[in-house]
Write an enzyme that holds these catalytic residues in place. Sequence first.
Site, PDB file in Angstrom:
ATOM      1  N   CYS A  34      38.119  46.043  20.793  1.00  0.00           N
ATOM      2  CA  CYS A  34      37.682  46.280  19.346  1.00  0.00           C
ATOM      3  C   CYS A  34      36.061  46.696  19.429  1.00  0.00           C
ATOM      4  CB  CYS A  34      38.067  45.154  18.444  1.00  0.00           C
ATOM      5  SG  CYS A  34      37.592  45.274  16.669  1.00  0.00           S
ATOM      6  N   CYS A  62      36.896  51.663  12.225  1.00  0.00           N
ATOM      7  CA  CYS A  62      37.588  50.939  13.522  1.00  0.00           C
ATOM      8  C   CYS A  62      36.493  51.475  14.359  1.00  0.00           C
ATOM      9  CB  CYS A  62      38.578  51.635  13.700  1.00  0.00           C
ATOM     10  SG  CYS A  62      39.390  51.411  15.402  1.00  0.00           S
TER      11      CYS A  62
END
Length: 314
Positions: free
Chosen positions: A73, A222
């Site tokens: 991430c 993201c």
Amino acid sequence: MQIEIIKCHGSGNEFVMVDLMTIQPITDMAEFTRQICAHRDVEGADGVLYVVRMGDRYAMRMFNPDGSEAEMCGNGIRCVARLVEERYISSGEFTLISGGSLYPIHRAEDFAEGIKAYGVDIEVRLTSSDFAFAHGAEEFIGQRIPSLGGKEAFTALNLGNPHIVAAVEDIDMEELVRLGEKVTSEKRDFPRGINVSLYKKCDDNAIYVATYERGAGITYSCGTAMTASSTAAVLLGLCDENQEISVYNRGGMVKCSCRKDNGRIVTRLTGNATYRWRGIAEWQSGEVKSIARTESFDTECAAYDSFVAELKHR
């Protein structure tokens, strides 16, 4: 069991962060994640970042709101980098582990006054077992995926987690939701799902990205998707290699720089790591009983909000 939690965000991507080196192990991290992300007092979270130790290195484990674990991430690892630097390392250059891979971390200049920023170097590969739709092709760049329908030409990139990204003239959010739901159900071409992004060029070396995240759905941003999109833009000649690319999203912006060296692609993702508040979650018998906030970070939140407002003004 009392668990210290930190509500934080990277480019509007909201997380709860837990330092597992300061408490007893959480035996069911997936269930804790599902409950804490849905808890009304958290006010929304795109996942939980668990800070752990692996051998002589610090590491991140990231779980999506549905309890699934993500390999990487990009927005979350910057928040983990901040915690690790402030609590354990006191160095602007170090390495974190996520999904079994090593990620060099660089303390960056503040994005603006009061906005701490970190950069992470992410190796980008063009092959993955997740790319079943590529039918064994070594690279999948700027091509349609028949099972998805539509006219989008996708590029497939592996950043520790898998992505398909497509350059478009205008971003249609309904189409993005359709694509995200389609890859979730299309198990033959996407056996483990995939992250889907649409991006558009908005200036020289500047793009805007929207993403449907695997396990989370539409999020404000993201990090790995913005990294993947900027890398694809370089591969397609839409942005310049070795130049700073401004990557905008609903939650703000990051900066990316892609370099290619002897067949190896590395893109540096640089962006904020902002704390919202610190608190204590009471975890008993597999249930989050309560959450109490103990500290607020109003000044840095206000600084980031002002930064985003200026972006929109421009």
